[in-house]
Scaffold this motif. Sequence first.
Motif, mmCIF file in Angstrom:
data_model
loop_
_atom_site.group_PDB
_atom_site.id
_atom_site.type_symbol
_atom_site.label_atom_id
_atom_site.label_comp_id
_atom_site.label_asym_id
_atom_site.label_seq_id
_atom_site.Cartn_x
_atom_site.Cartn_y
_atom_site.Cartn_z
ATOM 1 N N ASP A 134 -5.805 12.430 32.918
ATOM 2 C CA ASP A 134 -5.807 13.144 34.195
ATOM 3 C C ASP A 134 -4.748 12.614 35.150
ATOM 4 O O ASP A 134 -4.743 12.972 36.328
ATOM 5 C CB ASP A 134 -7.192 13.025 34.858
ATOM 6 N N ARG A 135 -3.835 11.749 34.654
ATOM 7 C CA ARG A 135 -2.790 11.176 35.502
ATOM 8 C C ARG A 135 -1.419 11.552 34.974
ATOM 9 O O ARG A 135 -1.233 11.769 33.774
ATOM 10 C CB ARG A 135 -2.904 9.643 35.543
ATOM 11 N N ASP A 136 -0.444 11.635 35.876
ATOM 12 C CA ASP A 136 0.938 11.803 35.457
ATOM 13 C C ASP A 136 1.435 10.489 34.866
ATOM 14 O O ASP A 136 0.878 9.420 35.120
ATOM 15 C CB ASP A 136 1.820 12.200 36.641
ATOM 16 N N GLN A 188 -0.299 8.032 40.121
ATOM 17 C CA GLN A 188 -1.024 9.114 40.788
ATOM 18 C C GLN A 188 -0.492 9.233 42.211
ATOM 19 O O GLN A 188 -0.519 8.254 42.966
ATOM 20 C CB GLN A 188 -2.526 8.822 40.794
ATOM 21 N N GLY A 191 -2.155 7.877 45.307
ATOM 22 C CA GLY A 191 -3.266 7.108 44.772
ATOM 23 C C GLY A 191 -3.367 5.737 45.429
ATOM 24 O O GLY A 191 -2.428 5.275 46.096
#
Length: 369
Positions: A134-136, A188, A191
């Motif tokens: 779910d993260r780049d 993120q 983040g």
Amino acid sequence: MNVGDRVRLLTGREEGIITRLLSDELVEVAIDNDFTIPVLRREVVVVAAEETKAFGQSAAAVAAEKKAATSGANRAAKAAGVAAPAPTPAVKTEGPTPVKADKTAPPSVQKGLYLALTHQSPELLALQIVNHTDRDVLYTFGEERNGQYRGLRAEKLAAKSASPALGHWHLKDFDQWPAAMVQLLPFQLNGTSAYELLTKRLQFKAASFYTSRQPNVPVLQREAYLFQLDEKPAAPAAIAPEKLAETLKAQLSGNAPAKPAAVAPAPEPAKAIIAPPHEVDLHLEALMPEGAEGMSNTAILKLQLEAFEDTLSRALATNMHEIMFIHGSGNGTLRKELHKLLSRNRDIKFFEDSKKEKFGYGATLVRLK
């Protein structure tokens, strides 16, 4: 046209994959029966994805997929010196009763970062990085051959996506494949946590390569040979001698408790990345205050470039806006190397000489995106 595009020859019905761009007018195409030929760009046309959706797969593509399931496995098994898997349905022979095939569904692929190799033809494989998280992720990909590293690609990979083809390797050259070198930095936007840089070196072996096949890889939605890049095997827990003696005694007496189900260890938390200072001195006396007698000029330059790359990566990971590197003027070698690396980095907005009244041409200010 790009490497990895599927094309059709205008002078015939053959289809293939572009494996190299030889010049402005010439490309190398791997035809589905596994030989490569140079072709003029004007003599091929890209096969659009809409064509497959509207008319189904071409005969060449269907034949390639049918051959890929057996040809690739047999080639890998032959390279390993082991027997290829028997085709089904099996023919009944004399001897021990054959073990029935396990018809249970294969385990689903867990979230993570993977290197995937997919068949473009029975002999040609394309390499891709799959981001099943779910993260780049920022990644670099390169090859290591005979101790020499060559970087091939570096860019951002969005969550739940796959990279373009990073290279094309032939199964017939399996024994000559280089080691794949991948660096990964999850991030993120906005983040609150920074992540540790992951580095993975993959040297493929035929036996393990064959067993890595997954029938339906997430994101790609097709079969691929899959290798996880972000796994961290846990060290076995130590057992006290007294506890070991008690366990052995219980097992010998038949009173040993039932073995509990295996529980996967919790992942280790990523180490926090510390932002560097806004001014970084790359002079040797600043990097090695204890002295560096006997170091050659080449070793000193390598040390300075490693300090520069480490500092720049931490500045990018912690969302700094700018940073200044003090490299001195001298003969200009270090300044030239820094500017060369900065000019190739897509995460740099611009860089310029800074504080000329104090450093002359001995400092460079870097603005980050």
